[in-house]
Motif scaffolding. Structure first.
Motif, PDB file in Angstrom:
ATOM      1  N   LEU A   1      -4.200  -4.240 -10.226  1.00 37.40           N
ATOM      2  CA  LEU A   1      -3.394  -3.480 -11.188  1.00 37.40           C
ATOM      3  C   LEU A   1      -2.460  -4.380 -11.968  1.00 37.40           C
ATOM      4  O   LEU A   1      -2.056  -5.444 -11.486  1.00 37.40           O
TER       5      LEU A   1
ATOM      6  N   TYR B   1      -8.627   7.567  -7.959  1.00 36.96           N
ATOM      7  CA  TYR B   1      -9.250   6.248  -8.195  1.00 36.96           C
ATOM      8  C   TYR B   1     -10.783   6.368  -8.191  1.00 36.96           C
ATOM      9  O   TYR B   1     -11.466   5.738  -9.014  1.00 36.96           O
TER      10      TYR B   1
ATOM     11  N   THR C   1      -4.585  10.430  -4.117  1.00 36.07           N
ATOM     12  CA  THR C   1      -4.677   9.162  -4.848  1.00 36.07           C
ATOM     13  C   THR C   1      -6.073   8.539  -4.744  1.00 36.07           C
ATOM     14  O   THR C   1      -6.648   8.160  -5.769  1.00 36.07           O
ATOM     15  N   PRO C   2      -6.671   8.427  -3.523  1.00 40.57           N
ATOM     16  CA  PRO C   2      -8.025   7.861  -3.459  1.00 40.57           C
ATOM     17  C   PRO C   2      -9.019   8.646  -4.312  1.00 40.57           C
ATOM     18  O   PRO C   2      -9.893   8.052  -4.955  1.00 40.57           O
TER      19      PRO C   2
ATOM     20  N   ARG D   1      -2.647  -5.182  -5.625  1.00 41.84           N
ATOM     21  CA  ARG D   1      -2.894  -3.728  -5.607  1.00 41.84           C
ATOM     22  C   ARG D   1      -1.619  -2.969  -5.941  1.00 41.84           C
ATOM     23  O   ARG D   1      -1.558  -1.746  -5.782  1.00 41.84           O
TER      24      ARG D   1
ATOM     25  N   GLY E   1     -12.072  -2.211  -1.697  1.00 41.11           N
ATOM     26  CA  GLY E   1     -11.929  -0.813  -2.108  1.00 41.11           C
ATOM     27  C   GLY E   1     -10.706  -0.557  -2.978  1.00 41.11           C
ATOM     28  O   GLY E   1     -10.626   0.472  -3.637  1.00 41.11           O
ATOM     29  N   PHE E   2      -9.736  -1.474  -2.963  1.00 45.25           N
ATOM     30  CA  PHE E   2      -8.564  -1.319  -3.832  1.00 45.25           C
ATOM     31  C   PHE E   2      -8.891  -1.807  -5.239  1.00 45.25           C
ATOM     32  O   PHE E   2      -9.914  -2.457  -5.466  1.00 45.25           O
ATOM     33  N   HIS E   3      -7.999  -1.516  -6.183  1.00 40.02           N
ATOM     34  CA  HIS E   3      -8.151  -1.958  -7.567  1.00 40.02           C
ATOM     35  C   HIS E   3      -7.004  -2.893  -7.913  1.00 40.02           C
ATOM     36  O   HIS E   3      -5.853  -2.601  -7.571  1.00 40.02           O
TER      37      HIS E   3
ATOM     38  N   GLY F   1       1.752   0.442   2.329  1.00 42.38           N
ATOM     39  CA  GLY F   1       1.129   1.035   1.144  1.00 42.38           C
ATOM     40  C   GLY F   1       1.483   0.262  -0.108  1.00 42.38           C
ATOM     41  O   GLY F   1       2.509  -0.427  -0.159  1.00 42.38           O
ATOM     42  N   SER F   2       0.638   0.415  -1.118  1.00 40.20           N
ATOM     43  CA  SER F   2       0.776  -0.392  -2.333  1.00 40.20           C
ATOM     44  C   SER F   2       2.081  -0.135  -3.086  1.00 40.20           C
ATOM     45  O   SER F   2       2.604  -1.031  -3.750  1.00 40.20           O
TER      46      SER F   2
END
Ligand code: C5P
Length: 304
Positions: free
Chosen positions: A32, A186, A182-183, A156, A28-30, A139-140
């Motif tokens: 980067l 995205y 934030t979600p 991430r 689910g993360f991207h 957290g990222s």
């Protein structure tokens, strides 16, 4: 344990001078290529002894900050205590100056601040690599809030490579009413990619890469080079959710900013300016929610 009464840690906000967003991963993360720059807008986290974990706050927008165990700062204290097998007996007090849910990593700053403050209060001396590992679990953006300065965040965003910065850059930040999730930003980025027919998965989107021109501009302290290279792949998504931000970006550019972009997932707008005089002019044009700040800024710092 030490007899320390209270410790205060100052933690900076961040702006992403480049935020290249790859495809959505199976988790689910991207992935980067996230070029972070710490800026001189600060939250302060004070830790003092208490019978139980307690969290209070003050400052701008504090009413929209959850002052309960769900707060990332409280979770940081719990994670650090668990790592050392102790109880998180601490009162955390957050003095907020970083816009809340504004795309400037305010929540991440408070988490990094709480970690450093609790580590000092409890006399733990946790190695920095261990603190950074706890940050990455929280957290990222949290590792960068601890580190400060400038860094390339990969994965991430949590895998940091420090970057050299050859000068001081002057900014104006215009906080917007209300935050952006934030979600949600995205998700909107993914939706726009699908709508444009390109797909939103790992195989559909080019792997994110740091822009060599941007890294060189940072290294050289070249404000015009940096202005030309600023880029945020989340900007279209933030503008899609908050079309009013386009007006703010234009107003700052018209007032003399070299470049304007949405900070991270927004809605704070960031304006790079050539000097303090222009910063004052741009801030005046944008109104009372606009704040000048310099970068880079140091990471989480224990105050004497
Ligand atoms: O890591 P953090 O808790 O700050 O991320 C918040 C949310 O932002 C994630 O749940 C995810 O929806 C999104 N995100 C993402 N890719 C990243 C970082 C965050 O999709 N690299």
């Amino acid at each position: 344990m030490t007899a320390t009464a209270a410790v205060t840690v100052r933690v900076p906000a961040k702006v992403n001078v480049q935020l290249a967003v790859g495809g959505r991963r199976p988790d689910g993360f991207h992935d980067l290529a996230n070029v972070f720059l710490a800026v001189g807008l600060y939250d302060h986290v004070t830790a003092s002894p208490a019978p139980d974990l307690r969290i209070t706050g003050e400052g701008r927008d504090i009413a929209s900050v959850p002052l309960d165990p769900s707060n990332l700062a409280a979770r940081a204290a719990v994670a650090l205590a668990a790592r050392h097998g102790i109880e998180p007996r601490v009162h955390l007090h957050i003095r907020k100056d970083i816009p809340v849910a504004g795309g400037m990593a305010g929540g991440s700053a408070d988490a990094a601040g709480a970690l450093v403050a609790c580590d000092a209060l409890w006399g733990l001396g946790t190695p920095r690599e261990d603190l950074l590992a706890i940050c990455a679990e929280l957290g990222s953006d949290v590792p960068f809030s601890l580190a400060g300065g400038a860094a390339l965040g990969e994965g991430r965003g949590e895998i940091l490579t420090p970057l050299e910065v050859g000068g001081t850059f002057s900014w104006v930040f215009a906080a917007a009413d209300g935050g952006l999730s934030t979600p949600a930003v995205y998700r909107e980025c993914d939706r726009l990619r699908r709508e444009q027919g390109g797909g939103d998965g790992i195989g559909d989107v080019p792997a994110p890469q740091a822009d060599p021109r941007l890294l060189e501009a940072l290294r050289a302290g070249d404000v015009h080079g940096l202005a030309a290279a600023l880029a945020n792949d989340l900007q279209a998504a933030a503008l899609s959710l908050r079309p009013d931000l386009a007006r703010t970006l234009r107003a700052g550019a018209d007032a003399g900013a070299l470049a304007a972009l949405v900070s991270g997932s927004g809605p704070t707008c960031a304006f790079l300016v050539s000097d303090g005089e222009t910063a004052a002019k741009v801030a005046h044009t944008l109104g009372p929610a606009a704040r000048p700040a310099l970068s880079p800024a140091p990471g989480a710092t224990l105050l004497p």
